[in-house]
Design a protein around this motif. Sequence first.
Motif, PDB file in Angstrom:
ATOM      1  N   THR A 162      -8.196  14.888   7.743  1.00  0.00           N
ATOM      2  CA  THR A 162      -8.081  13.953   6.652  1.00  0.00           C
ATOM      3  C   THR A 162      -9.046  14.329   5.547  1.00  0.00           C
ATOM      4  O   THR A 162     -10.216  14.557   5.785  1.00  0.00           O
TER       5      THR A 162
ATOM      6  N   SER B 283     -10.923  13.172   2.172  1.00  0.00           N
ATOM      7  CA  SER B 283     -11.253  11.962   1.430  1.00  0.00           C
ATOM      8  C   SER B 283     -10.792  12.137  -0.007  1.00  0.00           C
ATOM      9  O   SER B 283     -10.914  13.197  -0.586  1.00  0.00           O
ATOM     10  N   LYS B 284     -10.253  11.073  -0.566  1.00  0.00           N
ATOM     11  CA  LYS B 284      -9.692  11.143  -1.904  1.00  0.00           C
ATOM     12  C   LYS B 284     -10.615  10.458  -2.891  1.00  0.00           C
ATOM     13  O   LYS B 284     -11.201   9.431  -2.589  1.00  0.00           O
ATOM     14  N   THR B 285     -10.692  11.043  -4.082  1.00  0.00           N
ATOM     15  CA  THR B 285     -11.430  10.385  -5.151  1.00  0.00           C
ATOM     16  C   THR B 285     -10.496   9.389  -5.808  1.00  0.00           C
ATOM     17  O   THR B 285      -9.298   9.369  -5.542  1.00  0.00           O
TER      18      THR B 285
ATOM     19  N   GLU C 230      -7.408  10.958  -7.401  1.00  0.00           N
ATOM     20  CA  GLU C 230      -6.510  11.664  -6.503  1.00  0.00           C
ATOM     21  C   GLU C 230      -5.751  10.723  -5.581  1.00  0.00           C
ATOM     22  O   GLU C 230      -4.772  11.116  -4.973  1.00  0.00           O
ATOM     23  N   SER C 231      -6.195   9.491  -5.465  1.00  0.00           N
ATOM     24  CA  SER C 231      -5.594   8.572  -4.514  1.00  0.00           C
ATOM     25  C   SER C 231      -4.237   8.083  -5.008  1.00  0.00           C
ATOM     26  O   SER C 231      -3.851   8.269  -6.148  1.00  0.00           O
ATOM     27  N   GLU C 232      -3.513   7.463  -4.101  1.00  0.00           N
ATOM     28  CA  GLU C 232      -2.217   6.901  -4.435  1.00  0.00           C
ATOM     29  C   GLU C 232      -2.401   5.784  -5.456  1.00  0.00           C
ATOM     30  O   GLU C 232      -3.420   5.093  -5.451  1.00  0.00           O
TER      31      GLU C 232
ATOM     32  N   GLU D 153      -4.139  -3.722  -3.216  1.00  0.00           N
ATOM     33  CA  GLU D 153      -5.252  -2.974  -2.642  1.00  0.00           C
ATOM     34  C   GLU D 153      -6.424  -3.894  -2.306  1.00  0.00           C
ATOM     35  O   GLU D 153      -7.050  -3.774  -1.261  1.00  0.00           O
TER      36      GLU D 153
ATOM     37  N   ARG E 133      -7.720   4.879 -13.344  1.00  0.00           N
ATOM     38  CA  ARG E 133      -7.149   4.443 -12.063  1.00  0.00           C
ATOM     39  C   ARG E 133      -5.652   4.255 -12.232  1.00  0.00           C
ATOM     40  O   ARG E 133      -5.188   3.494 -13.075  1.00  0.00           O
TER      41      ARG E 133
END
Length: 188
Positions: A2, A4-6, A9-11, A27, A45
């Motif tokens: 896995t 980790s996403k910043t 980069e996240s969904e 969220e 974001r």
Amino acid sequence: MTKSKTVNESEPVVIKKYANRRLYNTETSSYITLDLLSQMTRDGREFVVVDAKTGEDITHNVLTQIIMEEEQRGKNMLPVNFLRQLISMYGDSMQSMVPQYLESSMDAFRKNQQQFQEAMKGAFGGGPLADIAKRNMQMFEAATSAFGNSVPGATPPATPSAEGSKDEEINDLKAQLAALNAKIDKLS
């Protein structure tokens, strides 16, 4: 494995808009406002707004609503002539090209803005030119205020009693500039 996403980069965050016009952030499991969505946009974001009942993606409508509210608050970035030109493009044979053109233009503007800010930090970040640059900026802001063009963060125009000190300040700046020129000549 896995990774980790910043934040960028996240969904995208899913925001549900209910019939009562309330926005629900899935969220954080909380209701939010358009102002918070506006801040999320400024922070980079990603989010998607969906109609809670139909599941239809209404992100475009909500972003347009945010722009309209910002414009109504007096933060006008869209000149009337631009809006007229944009409206006239609807139904035009070139309509399909406008979104890509505007997106490319905004990307280029952002890149130029970042380069300019970095150049200014490097040029005026410290040293003898920093004080001169600050004084010049103050004088520029005062001048634009005097002509009725407000500049964000501008200081109010000088009072009449300070006009004599302006001449002295200008003379001081000229002397400092001459001294700097002499130093540059010595280095050359």
